[in-house]
Design an enzyme around this catalytic site. Structure first.
Site, short mmCIF file in Angstrom:
data_model
loop_
_atom_site.label_atom_id
_atom_site.label_comp_id
_atom_site.label_asym_id
_atom_site.label_seq_id
_atom_site.Cartn_x
_atom_site.Cartn_y
_atom_site.Cartn_z
N ALA A 168 -26.67 41.13 32.49
CA ALA A 168 -25.63 42.15 32.35
C ALA A 168 -25.52 43.00 33.62
CB ALA A 168 -25.91 43.04 31.14
N TYR A 169 -26.66 43.34 34.19
CA TYR A 169 -26.66 44.13 35.43
C TYR A 169 -26.00 43.35 36.56
CZ TYR A 169 -28.52 46.75 39.41
OH TYR A 169 -28.64 47.47 40.56
#
Length: 89
Positions: free
Chosen positions: A9-10
């Site tokens: 996600a990052y």
């Protein structure tokens, strides 16, 4: 950039931001003096970094003021639109 387990996600958000900034720069290039740049600060001595890498020696990392100075230098140098600055460790 290589994908890393548990950081999907990052990494996806950073990739999306890069595309958004570059597209915006192209969209406004001929109608404003706004310039867009990307800065990858690399490993930096922050609280977030310390939480993510608790065993890392913070003395081996650059401080946020070094990153800030690099950004200021980029702006003052009137760097052309779309430049990407990757700071070393």
């Amino acid at each position: 950039t290589q994908p890393r387990p548990y950081w999907g996600a990052y990494g996806a958000s950073k990739a999306a931001l890069e595309v958004l900034v570059r597209a915006y720069g192209q969209e406004v290039r001929n109608v404003t003096k706004v310039r867009t740049h990307l800065v990858n600060p690399g490993p930096t001595r922050t609280a977030m970094r310390a939480r993510a890498y608790p065993g890392e020696d913070p003395a081996t990392l650059k401080t946020p003021d070094v990153v800030g100075q690099a950004i200021l230098d980029l702006i003052v140098a009137d760097t052309p639109d779309g430049h990407r600055l990757d700071l070393p460790r």
